[in-house]
Design a protein around this motif. Structure first.
Motif, PDB file in Angstrom:
ATOM      1  N   ASP A  40      14.147  -4.489   4.028  1.00 15.06           N
ATOM      2  CA  ASP A  40      13.053  -5.707   3.809  1.00 15.06           C
ATOM      3  C   ASP A  40      12.240  -5.932   2.614  1.00 15.06           C
ATOM      4  O   ASP A  40      12.187  -6.678   2.623  1.00 15.06           O
ATOM      5  N   SER A  41      11.288  -4.867   3.396  1.00 15.70           N
ATOM      6  CA  SER A  41       9.790  -5.101   2.627  1.00 15.70           C
ATOM      7  C   SER A  41      10.290  -4.332   0.658  1.00 15.70           C
ATOM      8  O   SER A  41       9.499  -5.069   0.582  1.00 15.70           O
ATOM      9  N   PHE A  42      11.261  -3.975   1.063  1.00 13.90           N
ATOM     10  CA  PHE A  42      11.331  -3.208  -0.713  1.00 13.90           C
ATOM     11  C   PHE A  42      12.349  -4.550  -1.355  1.00 13.90           C
ATOM     12  O   PHE A  42      11.579  -4.784  -2.242  1.00 13.90           O
ATOM     13  N   ILE A  43      12.706  -5.169  -0.768  1.00 13.55           N
ATOM     14  CA  ILE A  43      13.476  -6.750  -1.183  1.00 13.55           C
ATOM     15  C   ILE A  43      12.272  -7.745  -1.795  1.00 13.55           C
ATOM     16  O   ILE A  43      12.231  -7.872  -2.350  1.00 13.55           O
ATOM     17  N   ASP A  49       7.979  -8.593  -8.594  1.00 11.77           N
ATOM     18  CA  ASP A  49       7.365  -8.365  -9.169  1.00 11.77           C
ATOM     19  C   ASP A  49       7.789  -8.701 -10.736  1.00 11.77           C
ATOM     20  O   ASP A  49       9.735  -8.862 -10.519  1.00 11.77           O
ATOM     21  N   GLU A  50       7.644  -8.863 -11.303  1.00 19.48           N
ATOM     22  CA  GLU A  50       7.688  -9.981 -12.937  1.00 19.48           C
ATOM     23  C   GLU A  50       8.544  -8.637 -13.955  1.00 19.48           C
ATOM     24  O   GLU A  50       9.423  -9.413 -14.625  1.00 19.48           O
ATOM     25  N   GLN A  51       7.748  -7.104 -13.723  1.00 18.84           N
ATOM     26  CA  GLN A  51       8.870  -6.849 -13.938  1.00 18.84           C
ATOM     27  C   GLN A  51       9.877  -6.487 -14.223  1.00 18.84           C
ATOM     28  O   GLN A  51      10.534  -6.064 -15.470  1.00 18.84           O
ATOM     29  N   ASN A 112       5.669   1.977  -2.435  1.00 21.13           N
ATOM     30  CA  ASN A 112       4.687   0.345  -2.175  1.00 21.13           C
ATOM     31  C   ASN A 112       5.599  -0.194  -0.805  1.00 21.13           C
ATOM     32  O   ASN A 112       5.088  -0.420   0.965  1.00 21.13           O
ATOM     33  N   ALA A 113       6.396  -0.194  -0.632  1.00 15.81           N
ATOM     34  CA  ALA A 113       7.414  -0.396   1.457  1.00 15.81           C
ATOM     35  C   ALA A 113       7.567   0.475   2.271  1.00 15.81           C
ATOM     36  O   ALA A 113       7.335   0.419   3.022  1.00 15.81           O
ATOM     37  N   MET A 114       7.980   1.450   1.667  1.00 14.42           N
ATOM     38  CA  MET A 114       6.788   2.983   2.634  1.00 14.42           C
ATOM     39  C   MET A 114       5.635   2.401   3.367  1.00 14.42           C
ATOM     40  O   MET A 114       5.948   2.655   4.295  1.00 14.42           O
ATOM     41  N   ASN A 115       4.886   2.998   3.038  1.00 18.23           N
ATOM     42  CA  ASN A 115       3.769   2.225   2.845  1.00 18.23           C
ATOM     43  C   ASN A 115       3.466   1.373   3.517  1.00 18.23           C
ATOM     44  O   ASN A 115       2.806   1.159   5.022  1.00 18.23           O
ATOM     45  N   ILE A 119       5.449   4.271   6.801  1.00 11.36           N
ATOM     46  CA  ILE A 119       6.008   6.027   6.963  1.00 11.36           C
ATOM     47  C   ILE A 119       5.091   6.996   6.456  1.00 11.36           C
ATOM     48  O   ILE A 119       4.951   6.490   5.119  1.00 11.36           O
ATOM     49  N   PRO A 120       4.566   8.081   6.918  1.00 10.34           N
ATOM     50  CA  PRO A 120       4.612   9.301   6.435  1.00 10.34           C
ATOM     51  C   PRO A 120       4.243   9.787   5.478  1.00 10.34           C
ATOM     52  O   PRO A 120       6.138   9.801   5.116  1.00 10.34           O
ATOM     53  N   HIS A 121       3.577   9.594   4.504  1.00 12.98           N
ATOM     54  CA  HIS A 121       3.764  10.726   2.808  1.00 12.98           C
ATOM     55  C   HIS A 121       4.921  11.445   3.191  1.00 12.98           C
ATOM     56  O   HIS A 121       5.632  11.937   2.041  1.00 12.98           O
ATOM     57  N   PRO A 122       4.579  12.561   3.863  1.00 13.29           N
ATOM     58  CA  PRO A 122       5.457  14.123   3.804  1.00 13.29           C
ATOM     59  C   PRO A 122       7.080  13.054   4.198  1.00 13.29           C
ATOM     60  O   PRO A 122       8.017  14.218   3.509  1.00 13.29           O
TER      61      PRO A 122
END
Length: 141
Positions: A40-43, A49-51, A112-115, A119-122
């Motif tokens: 949902d965050s990704f969507i 996002d215009e690009q 960006n959505a994972m952040n 969600i931890p970087h590893p």
């Protein structure tokens, strides 16, 4: 005698812990609920996002969401079965002519959505490494 019994109990508990397999990525990101929040965050990222939005403007969002949830569930070793029948990466992306630049930008939106979902970087890196082999099925086809 009590001391020996307590000693065996402690050793037994420690051995049980040592044999336990680490949780799958699926469980590390919160199972199905965590995947749904991430998608949902990704969507939302894509929608703002215009690009890259033009690649998705004619997409059935509900179908995309459900397919990506199942796909990510499978990639993270969850209990889901993703069927490629009619929805393979090549089938989905053929004719879209996605550029490498735009592909990389979509990956940035996923990060960006994972952040956003903390969600931890590893764990992010492990997820991205499972998705990386699909790159050639998406770019410029």
């Amino acid at each position: 005698m009590k001391l020996i019994a307590v000693g065996f109990l402690c050793v037994g508990i420690l051995m049980g812990c040592a044999n336990k397999a680490p949780p799958t990525l699926y469980y590390q990101i919160g199972g199905n609920a965590g995947i749904e929040k991430l998608i949902d965050s990704f969507i939302n990222q894509i929608g703002n996002d215009e690009q890259v939005f033009h690649y998705f403007e004619h997409t059935n969002i509900a179908h995309f969401r459900q397919g990506f949830i199942l796909h990510l569930c499978m990639l993270t070793d969850g209990p889901c079965k993703y069927s490629y029948a009619g929805d393979s990466m090549v089938d989905i992306h053929t004719g879209m002519n996605i550029t490498e630049k735009d592909f990389n930008h979509v990956v940035d939106l996923l990060v960006n959505a994972m952040n956003e979902q903390n969600i931890p970087h590893p764990i992010q890196n492990k997820i991205l490494s499972k998705m990386a082999p699909l790159r050639s099925d998406i770019i410029n086809i």
